[in-house]
Design a protein around this motif. Sequence first.
Motif, mmCIF file in Angstrom:
data_model
loop_
_atom_site.group_PDB
_atom_site.id
_atom_site.type_symbol
_atom_site.label_atom_id
_atom_site.label_comp_id
_atom_site.label_asym_id
_atom_site.label_seq_id
_atom_site.Cartn_x
_atom_site.Cartn_y
_atom_site.Cartn_z
ATOM 1 N N HIS A 188 45.925 37.619 31.302
ATOM 2 C CA HIS A 188 46.585 38.317 32.404
ATOM 3 C C HIS A 188 45.568 38.851 33.405
ATOM 4 N N THR A 189 44.320 38.983 32.994
ATOM 5 C CA THR A 189 43.252 39.477 33.860
ATOM 6 C C THR A 189 42.028 38.600 33.657
ATOM 7 N N THR A 224 38.204 38.553 35.265
ATOM 8 C CA THR A 224 37.163 39.079 36.140
ATOM 9 C C THR A 224 35.823 38.684 35.540
ATOM 10 N N TYR A 264 35.467 41.102 32.430
ATOM 11 C CA TYR A 264 36.518 41.292 31.433
ATOM 12 C C TYR A 264 37.583 40.228 31.608
ATOM 13 N N GLU A 308 46.627 44.599 23.533
ATOM 14 C CA GLU A 308 45.596 44.205 24.485
ATOM 15 C C GLU A 308 44.349 43.762 23.731
ATOM 16 N N GLY A 333 40.601 41.946 24.755
ATOM 17 C CA GLY A 333 39.779 41.543 25.875
ATOM 18 C C GLY A 333 38.460 40.934 25.454
ATOM 19 N N GLY A 360 37.333 48.769 37.922
ATOM 20 C CA GLY A 360 38.788 48.854 37.970
ATOM 21 C C GLY A 360 39.353 50.194 37.570
ATOM 22 N N GLN A 384 41.761 54.826 31.443
ATOM 23 C CA GLN A 384 42.014 53.965 32.606
ATOM 24 C C GLN A 384 42.648 54.794 33.704
#
Length: 112
Positions: free
Chosen positions: A29-30, A32, A35, A44, A46, A91, A111
């Motif tokens: 879903h992410t 970068t 990450y 989650e 990562g 982020g 976060q």
Amino acid sequence: MSNHTIAVPVTDLDAATAFYTTAWGVEPHTVTPYYVGFNLDGQEIGLNPNGAAQGMTGTVVYWTTDDLAGKVAEAEAAGGSVVFPVTEVGGGTSLAIVSDPSGNQVGFITQG
């Protein structure tokens, strides 16, 4: 949303992303340079290409906290040692890694 994140240190982010996308059968879903995040049934997980530089010796579970510095101080007072100090990693996310008295690592994350 999970109250913890599992982070896997990797040396080749592209190769690891391809491997885990296939292994878990889920697209990230992410994505970068620092990450790549997957959601597996609400959990989650990562991939962290900077894990070794942050002192990770293996997979680390990061527990979510609203008071990152306070939680790290509590862990130190309970006999832990800071491996990676509270650091903003991008982020709006900050994290830290602490080892327990036996050398096992636990992470704390907030976060923004």
